[in-house]
Design a protein around this motif. Sequence first.
Motif, PDB file in Angstrom:
ATOM      1  N   HIS A 516      37.983  31.395  36.632  1.00 19.46           N
ATOM      2  CA  HIS A 516      36.691  30.796  36.295  1.00 19.46           C
ATOM      3  C   HIS A 516      36.895  29.371  35.805  1.00 19.46           C
ATOM      4  CE1 HIS A 516      36.938  30.897  31.810  1.00 19.46           C
ATOM      5  NE2 HIS A 516      37.746  31.915  32.028  1.00 19.46           N
ATOM      6  N   GLY A 517      35.829  28.591  35.909  1.00 21.05           N
ATOM      7  CA  GLY A 517      35.871  27.209  35.453  1.00 21.05           C
ATOM      8  C   GLY A 517      34.470  26.701  35.249  1.00 21.05           C
ATOM      9  N   SER A 518      34.369  25.589  34.540  1.00 23.30           N
ATOM     10  CA  SER A 518      33.067  25.001  34.263  1.00 23.30           C
ATOM     11  C   SER A 518      33.066  23.583  34.799  1.00 23.30           C
ATOM     12  CB  SER A 518      32.799  25.001  32.756  1.00 23.30           C
ATOM     13  OG  SER A 518      31.558  24.421  32.467  1.00 23.30           O
ATOM     14  N   HIS A 519      32.261  23.357  35.825  1.00 26.16           N
ATOM     15  CA  HIS A 519      32.199  22.028  36.428  1.00 26.16           C
ATOM     16  C   HIS A 519      31.148  21.193  35.713  1.00 26.16           C
ATOM     17  CE1 HIS A 519      34.792  23.432  39.645  1.00 26.16           C
ATOM     18  NE2 HIS A 519      34.003  24.479  39.788  1.00 26.16           N
ATOM     19  N   GLY A 520      31.514  20.024  35.290  1.00 27.06           N
ATOM     20  CA  GLY A 520      30.587  19.144  34.599  1.00 27.06           C
ATOM     21  C   GLY A 520      31.084  17.721  34.622  1.00 27.06           C
ATOM     22  N   ASP A 521      30.226  16.788  34.202  1.00 29.97           N
ATOM     23  CA  ASP A 521      30.570  15.371  34.264  1.00 29.97           C
ATOM     24  C   ASP A 521      30.318  14.728  32.898  1.00 29.97           C
ATOM     25  OD1 ASP A 521      31.420  13.045  35.406  1.00 29.97           O
ATOM     26  OD2 ASP A 521      29.481  12.503  36.254  1.00 29.97           O
ATOM     27  N   CYS A 578      32.159  29.761  38.876  1.00 30.11           N
ATOM     28  CA  CYS A 578      31.659  28.592  38.150  1.00 30.11           C
ATOM     29  C   CYS A 578      30.711  29.091  37.069  1.00 30.11           C
ATOM     30  CB  CYS A 578      30.937  27.616  39.077  1.00 30.11           C
ATOM     31  SG  CYS A 578      30.140  26.238  38.203  1.00 30.11           S
ATOM     32  N   THR A 579      31.049  28.866  35.822  1.00 28.38           N
ATOM     33  CA  THR A 579      30.265  29.421  34.727  1.00 28.38           C
ATOM     34  C   THR A 579      29.007  28.613  34.420  1.00 28.38           C
ATOM     35  OG1 THR A 579      31.721  28.271  33.167  1.00 28.38           O
ATOM     36  CG2 THR A 579      32.220  30.572  33.640  1.00 28.38           C
ATOM     37  N   VAL A 580      28.826  27.470  35.080  1.00 28.60           N
ATOM     38  CA  VAL A 580      27.565  26.739  34.941  1.00 28.60           C
ATOM     39  C   VAL A 580      26.525  27.306  35.897  1.00 28.60           C
ATOM     40  CG1 VAL A 580      26.411  24.506  35.054  1.00 28.60           C
ATOM     41  CG2 VAL A 580      28.764  24.644  34.266  1.00 28.60           C
ATOM     42  N   THR A 581      26.921  27.531  37.144  1.00 30.37           N
ATOM     43  CA  THR A 581      25.982  27.972  38.180  1.00 30.37           C
ATOM     44  C   THR A 581      26.044  29.462  38.454  1.00 30.37           C
ATOM     45  OG1 THR A 581      27.587  27.603  39.965  1.00 30.37           O
ATOM     46  CG2 THR A 581      26.224  25.722  39.305  1.00 30.37           C
ATOM     47  N   ASP A 582      27.115  30.141  38.010  1.00 33.56           N
ATOM     48  CA  ASP A 582      27.363  31.555  38.324  1.00 33.56           C
ATOM     49  C   ASP A 582      27.472  31.798  39.819  1.00 33.56           C
ATOM     50  OD1 ASP A 582      27.562  32.927  35.756  1.00 33.56           O
ATOM     51  OD2 ASP A 582      25.492  32.307  35.470  1.00 33.56           O
ATOM     52  N   CYS A 583      27.992  30.808  40.515  1.00 31.94           N
ATOM     53  CA  CYS A 583      28.362  30.969  41.918  1.00 31.94           C
ATOM     54  C   CYS A 583      29.855  31.284  41.982  1.00 31.94           C
ATOM     55  CB  CYS A 583      28.070  29.697  42.716  1.00 31.94           C
ATOM     56  SG  CYS A 583      26.304  29.304  42.843  1.00 31.94           S
ATOM     57  N   VAL A 584      30.223  32.241  42.810  1.00 34.49           N
ATOM     58  CA  VAL A 584      31.615  32.628  42.980  1.00 34.49           C
ATOM     59  C   VAL A 584      32.048  32.264  44.399  1.00 34.49           C
ATOM     60  CG1 VAL A 584      33.300  34.504  42.912  1.00 34.49           C
ATOM     61  CG2 VAL A 584      31.361  34.515  41.329  1.00 34.49           C
ATOM     62  N   THR A 585      33.124  31.504  44.501  1.00 30.55           N
ATOM     63  CA  THR A 585      33.635  31.026  45.787  1.00 30.55           C
ATOM     64  C   THR A 585      34.928  31.737  46.136  1.00 30.55           C
ATOM     65  OG1 THR A 585      32.698  28.841  45.326  1.00 30.55           O
ATOM     66  CG2 THR A 585      34.365  28.979  47.077  1.00 30.55           C
ATOM     67  N   ILE A 586      34.988  32.304  47.335  1.00 24.91           N
ATOM     68  CA  ILE A 586      36.234  32.890  47.831  1.00 24.91           C
ATOM     69  C   ILE A 586      37.156  31.744  48.239  1.00 24.91           C
ATOM     70  CG2 ILE A 586      37.302  34.406  49.542  1.00 24.91           C
ATOM     71  CD1 ILE A 586      35.553  35.882  47.580  1.00 24.91           C
ATOM     72  N   LEU A 587      38.374  31.742  47.741  1.00 28.01           N
ATOM     73  CA  LEU A 587      39.318  30.652  47.999  1.00 28.01           C
ATOM     74  C   LEU A 587      40.273  31.023  49.126  1.00 28.01           C
ATOM     75  CD1 LEU A 587      40.173  29.856  44.269  1.00 28.01           C
ATOM     76  CD2 LEU A 587      38.398  28.821  45.691  1.00 28.01           C
ATOM     77  N   GLN A 588      40.801  29.997  49.797  1.00 27.94           N
ATOM     78  CA  GLN A 588      41.755  30.182  50.898  1.00 27.94           C
ATOM     79  C   GLN A 588      41.218  31.212  51.901  1.00 27.94           C
ATOM     80  OE1 GLN A 588      45.588  31.084  49.091  1.00 27.94           O
ATOM     81  NE2 GLN A 588      45.844  28.980  48.386  1.00 27.94           N
ATOM     82  N   ARG A 589      39.951  31.061  52.214  1.00 26.21           N
ATOM     83  CA  ARG A 589      39.267  32.058  53.053  1.00 26.21           C
ATOM     84  C   ARG A 589      39.873  32.154  54.444  1.00 26.21           C
ATOM     85  NH1 ARG A 589      34.602  33.341  55.939  1.00 26.21           N
ATOM     86  NH2 ARG A 589      33.238  34.911  54.967  1.00 26.21           N
ATOM     87  N   ASP A 590      40.383  31.031  54.956  1.00 27.76           N
ATOM     88  CA  ASP A 590      40.932  31.050  56.313  1.00 27.76           C
ATOM     89  C   ASP A 590      42.265  31.794  56.402  1.00 27.76           C
ATOM     90  OD1 ASP A 590      42.111  29.131  54.756  1.00 27.76           O
ATOM     91  OD2 ASP A 590      42.487  27.737  56.407  1.00 27.76           O
ATOM     92  N   LEU A 591      42.831  32.189  55.269  1.00 25.48           N
ATOM     93  CA  LEU A 591      44.073  32.964  55.281  1.00 25.48           C
ATOM     94  C   LEU A 591      43.812  34.466  55.309  1.00 25.48           C
ATOM     95  CD1 LEU A 591      46.243  31.039  52.640  1.00 25.48           C
ATOM     96  CD2 LEU A 591      46.179  30.741  55.126  1.00 25.48           C
ATOM     97  N   ILE A 592      42.555  34.857  55.158  1.00 19.01           N
ATOM     98  CA  ILE A 592      42.218  36.282  55.132  1.00 19.01           C
ATOM     99  C   ILE A 592      42.253  36.844  56.557  1.00 19.01           C
ATOM    100  CG2 ILE A 592      40.431  37.972  54.535  1.00 19.01           C
ATOM    101  CD1 ILE A 592      39.464  35.995  52.411  1.00 19.01           C
ATOM    102  N   PRO A 593      42.975  37.944  56.802  1.00 16.98           N
ATOM    103  CA  PRO A 593      43.041  38.536  58.155  1.00 16.98           C
ATOM    104  C   PRO A 593      41.657  38.911  58.673  1.00 16.98           C
ATOM    105  CG  PRO A 593      44.727  39.486  56.729  1.00 16.98           C
ATOM    106  CD  PRO A 593      43.837  38.657  55.854  1.00 16.98           C
ATOM    107  N   ASN A 594      41.481  38.818  59.987  1.00 15.27           N
ATOM    108  CA  ASN A 594      40.182  39.094  60.601  1.00 15.27           C
ATOM    109  C   ASN A 594      39.679  40.499  60.298  1.00 15.27           C
ATOM    110  OD1 ASN A 594      40.077  36.541  61.730  1.00 15.27           O
ATOM    111  ND2 ASN A 594      41.064  37.180  63.647  1.00 15.27           N
ATOM    112  N   ALA A 595      40.594  41.439  60.161  1.00 19.07           N
ATOM    113  CA  ALA A 595      40.200  42.835  59.931  1.00 19.07           C
ATOM    114  C   ALA A 595      39.461  43.019  58.610  1.00 19.07           C
ATOM    115  CB  ALA A 595      41.436  43.735  59.972  1.00 19.07           C
ATOM    116  N   TYR A 596      39.578  42.043  57.704  1.00 17.80           N
ATOM    117  CA  TYR A 596      38.967  42.180  56.381  1.00 17.80           C
ATOM    118  C   TYR A 596      37.734  41.299  56.213  1.00 17.80           C
ATOM    119  CZ  TYR A 596      43.258  44.569  55.004  1.00 17.80           C
ATOM    120  OH  TYR A 596      44.302  45.462  54.915  1.00 17.80           O
TER     121      TYR A 596
END
Length: 817
Positions: A516-521, A578-596
């Motif tokens: 988790h992280g908090s994006h801000g400026d 992201c603890t500001v927006t509560d959006c969760v992003t899957i990382l390194q998505r292109d490494l996930i096998p097609n079967a999943y």
Amino acid sequence: MLNTAFSGNKAELGGWPSPPTVLPSCSMIPPSWPLNRWIAVNPWWGVRHCPAEQASQIPGVQPKTSMFMPMAFYRSAWRGGRIKQEDLSGAIEELGSSLPVEQLFLALEKDESDPSQSAPLMLEQIRGADGLPAIETVREQVARACGLFFDQQQSRDFLRDTSHSLFKSWLEQSIHDITLDRRAGVKRAREELKSISKNHLQAYEWAHKILSLSGSDIEKLASRLLFELVGWASWCRGVDWRESLEGRESSIASELLVVFLVWEAIAVDSANTDQRYQWQRAWGRFRNLDFVTDPGKSVKGYERVWHRAYEYGYKRQLTASLFRRGKGGESGKPTNKPATVQAVFCIDVRSELMRRHLEDCSSNIETIGFAGFFGMPVVHQTLTPNEGEVRLPGLLAAAYRLVDSTGSPAQDLNTCRSADSREAIRQSIRKAKYSSFSSFTLVESTGLAWAWKLLRDSLNQAKTPDASFEPANRRLYHCHGGDPVSDSEQVSLAEKLLRGMSKTTDFPSLLVFVGHGSHGDNNPHRASLACGACGGQNGGLNACVATDLINDPVIRAGLVDRGIRIPDFTIAVAAEHCTVTDCVTILQRDLIPNAYLDAVIQLEQSLEEAGKRTRRERATALGLNGLNDEILLNSMVKRTSSWSEIRPEWGLANNAGIIFAKRSRTRGINLQGRVFLHDYDPVLDADGVILESLMSAPMIVANWINLQYLGSVSAPDTFGAGNKLLHSVVGGNMGVVEGNNPDLRLGLSLQSVHDGQKWRHEPIRLHVVIDAPPERIEAVLRKQADVRQLVENRWLWLFRWGDGGLESYRDGNWNSN
């Protein structure tokens, strides 16, 4: 939060690194960390060996350091129903208070406080040329000397050069300051300084002789003087602490104390007869003060009862939530089939909301609570000339260095050179930004490029930060020696990770590590909103490292020999919340096998719905209630990029408890985002090793977080950061000053705990709930001194999960009330 499975340095299993040898009074000062590695600190850590109710008002110092609130606060809580009669009765019984109830209510109607019991200073009697006490000039002069000495933009590594010292640097500056005597009003100050040894220990002996005070008096005087610049003193303590983590000796805090003692000694030595007489009389009166509070004679006796009643109110709420289903058994929402997705979240209180809503969205998803750096004790070295980013709790020393690479040494070199050129430009901008005249010269120094940034940010057109991580050829090396980390060591890392979160069997198809992280400026304290377990950084990288480790076939084969078999159908996936927006992003998505991919898409849909529900729950506290889902999300996204936003989120405000238990104990229970949740299965920990690591690591860190928030509310002028609208950054990332106050500010800004009308954090001590046999908990208390001190001296409240309710630990016994 600390990893329960991590070992390999002096902090293993609660073996906290001992602070370096310092003059005794320095240990009373809390350490602090740089802004870019900001961690929450217990402001009373140095007095944990004393009862909380007495030690929280540190004897001899001038500013408020008590954990108690003004009587008006408790009066409002009583009238508003936050404190009920049963809470007050419970507090009176527990404390054994002999105060008549009618006096408690009479005290509630008065806004009284105990008078300050500060140690006398000759520097307060002597007046400078401006008519102000000399201590004011001394504060400014010493703060300026600290700023020059520690300026990281000019000298990054000089602290490790023994030829430099804070005391020597201050002494040289003072000797060459021809206006010093007049401004301070201390006669012959410069002449005296010229004759003083540059060795701070010898100078201490000189000052001690001049002052002619007893050891006890010197301790109280030292405490008073250090609290004159408690922010800079804390910075010095932090330097000492971090140096000790690396096995190096450091005594910067002691040097700062000697600076102040030398100033006071010079003032005494140059004072006239009448001033000395008044100073000695003040010390005589001060010695007769009783620093051990008598509840029958002091306002604090009433405050103590009302504060405990206030805490009883939360205990009542927590017990009702946990045992509403009867005997505190398993969840009221059992699943009929094994989960196909298990998501490992940080134990951070902000994860509780997301976990609860995610499990409500799908019965196929289970969540697990674990320290957010996932047991990866690394420093991340990117292809830049910058120092590596520490990606583990600030109280620990990194064991490994995670080094990025393109796969080609030549390309790595070119990339680094290009980054070096860009960094030179950034450094020049930082120098202009953080200089004394930055507000006048910054735009002129950077031209239209900076003008465009100001316009873009003013129009709220800044690009929203991206949580994605490009795949890279990363490899682990030992921090000391530089050798690559062997396969066997990586197997041990993976084993400790899995055992620490009680995960050795029943693996799902998708094992998701959610950092988790908090994006801000434009927020100097933005690291305080990121992942504390990741050293004030966002946790996505650590999630990726853990994922790569678990997916490695060699590591999996090694785990089989350790008794852990991960099925071939299980893959690990990394994500970031992201603890500001509560959006969760899957990382390194292109490494996930097609079967999943179908399973991942279904997970993303559940995460999106859980995010909507979480945002709705948080909307009222942010003043955004009544908006539809789309507008609400857009409003929260804007908070990440708006440089004028003073409250992008509430962070860990209102944290109140930590629970060590299986998720089935708390699944489906609304804990209101106030509780740290760490998975613990007592059946898998017969020898108590895991429980010991939990109580001596994440429990202590949760206590640090809790007491920092408490201190920022109860003593905001001392342990809070003040108004962030008046902050100026010092030295790039050392800290902030507020307005024209020369001291660094500690803790949290007012805007982080107060919404402009009321406190957003309830100042109560941490409630620790453990699902374990009593003898196992008691064994940890006997073995771990720091844990025992926190419990027995009431810096937190310890409970175990009983059959019919919470059993509290007091005076060596378990009580069911």
